[in-house]
Design a protein around this motif. Structure first.
Motif, short mmCIF file in Angstrom:
data_model
loop_
_atom_site.label_atom_id
_atom_site.label_comp_id
_atom_site.label_asym_id
_atom_site.label_seq_id
_atom_site.Cartn_x
_atom_site.Cartn_y
_atom_site.Cartn_z
N ASP A 17 0.85 -1.35 -0.44
CA ASP A 17 -0.16 0.21 -0.12
C ASP A 17 0.69 0.90 0.07
OD1 ASP A 17 -2.34 1.59 0.47
OD2 ASP A 17 -2.45 1.27 2.21
N ALA A 18 0.90 1.87 -1.21
CA ALA A 18 1.83 3.12 -1.13
C ALA A 18 0.78 4.34 -1.04
CB ALA A 18 2.20 3.58 -2.73
N GLU A 19 1.15 5.35 -0.91
CA GLU A 19 0.30 7.27 -1.13
C GLU A 19 -0.50 6.88 -2.29
OE1 GLU A 19 1.03 11.65 -1.13
OE2 GLU A 19 2.92 10.32 -0.86
N THR A 20 0.39 6.57 -3.15
CA THR A 20 -1.50 7.00 -4.81
C THR A 20 -2.19 5.41 -5.05
OG1 THR A 20 -0.02 6.92 -6.28
CG2 THR A 20 -0.12 9.43 -4.96
N TRP A 21 -1.27 4.32 -4.98
CA TRP A 21 -1.48 2.93 -4.99
C TRP A 21 -1.68 1.75 -4.56
CZ3 TRP A 21 2.54 -0.97 -4.74
CH2 TRP A 21 3.92 0.60 -4.72
N ASN A 22 -2.04 0.44 -4.97
CA ASN A 22 -2.09 -0.60 -3.75
C ASN A 22 -1.84 -1.76 -4.92
OD1 ASN A 22 -4.12 -3.11 -2.65
ND2 ASN A 22 -2.27 -2.05 -1.18
N SER A 23 -0.70 -2.22 -4.64
CA SER A 23 -0.13 -3.40 -5.74
C SER A 23 -0.12 -5.24 -4.81
CB SER A 23 1.28 -3.63 -6.25
OG SER A 23 1.74 -4.29 -6.79
N ARG A 24 -1.79 -5.69 -5.45
CA ARG A 24 -0.97 -6.90 -5.03
C ARG A 24 -0.28 -8.14 -5.29
NH1 ARG A 24 -6.85 -5.40 -3.72
NH2 ARG A 24 -7.17 -5.37 -5.93
N HIS A 38 0.41 -8.53 -11.60
CA HIS A 38 -0.31 -7.80 -10.05
C HIS A 38 -1.37 -6.83 -10.26
CE1 HIS A 38 3.84 -7.18 -9.41
NE2 HIS A 38 4.66 -7.36 -10.16
N ASP A 39 -2.36 -7.32 -9.42
CA ASP A 39 -3.62 -6.75 -9.43
C ASP A 39 -3.74 -5.32 -8.84
OD1 ASP A 39 -6.47 -5.88 -8.63
OD2 ASP A 39 -7.06 -8.31 -8.50
N THR A 40 -3.92 -3.96 -9.50
CA THR A 40 -3.41 -3.36 -8.88
C THR A 40 -4.61 -1.89 -8.19
OG1 THR A 40 -0.77 -3.61 -9.89
CG2 THR A 40 -1.99 -0.81 -9.48
N ILE A 41 -4.59 -0.90 -7.56
CA ILE A 41 -5.66 -0.45 -7.19
C ILE A 41 -4.49 1.19 -6.91
CG2 ILE A 41 -6.76 1.43 -6.05
CD1 ILE A 41 -7.98 -2.09 -7.21
N ILE A 42 -5.16 2.07 -8.87
CA ILE A 42 -4.85 3.37 -8.27
C ILE A 42 -5.61 4.18 -8.37
CG2 ILE A 42 -4.09 5.20 -9.82
CD1 ILE A 42 -1.60 2.66 -9.81
N LYS A 43 -5.05 5.02 -6.98
CA LYS A 43 -7.04 5.63 -6.15
C LYS A 43 -6.94 6.88 -6.91
CE LYS A 43 -4.07 3.71 -1.82
NZ LYS A 43 -3.47 4.13 -0.49
#
Length: 129
Positions: A17-24, A38-43
């Motif tokens: 979990d980073a400031e602007t994204w989350n990488s699973r 990677h399954d990645t969320i960009i906030k």
């Protein structure tokens, strides 16, 4: 055969979990596939400077809305169904107007220990201390 489920990765050391994204991180170098996935969320509402100087990356959007701006070049909209591939190590800004969910593939594969530096670069495995 490798079988994993996203629920087995969420809230583990492979859920970054980073400031602007989350990488699973679904597949890593240790899995021996020759790439990482990677399954990645960009906030939503964020902008991230990224430059994969040492890697190529393919990204497939499955949810959300945003854009990728190649530094010194074009800007491309990102919506579900869009794939982009950074085959030229393009330095870019990734923006999410609505939360983006992306499937990302890296070559060479990530080990899981990589962290973006100030230029948005992931180091090569040999450079990780």
């Amino acid at each position: 055969m490798i079988v994993k489920h996203l629920n087995d990765i969420v809230n583990t050391k492979n859920d970054i979990d980073a400031e602007t994204w989350n990488s699973r991180r679904l597949l890593l170098k240790k899995d021996g596939m020759g790439f990482s996935m990677h399954d990645t969320i960009i906030k939503a509402g964020t902008e991230t400077l990224i430059w994969y100087r040492n890697h190529v990356e393919a990204v497939y959007c499955i949810e959300g809305e945003g854009e990728i701006e190649v530094i010194g070049g074009q800007t491309y909209p990102i919506t579900p169904g869009v794939l982009y591939a950074l085959d030229g190590h393009e330095k870019h800004l990734l923006r999410a107007s609505k939360q983006l969910r992306m499937v990302c593939v890296f070559n060479p594969p990530l080990t899981g220990a990589e962290v973006h530096d100030k230029d948005g670069v992931y180091p090569l495995e040999a450079e990780i201390q």
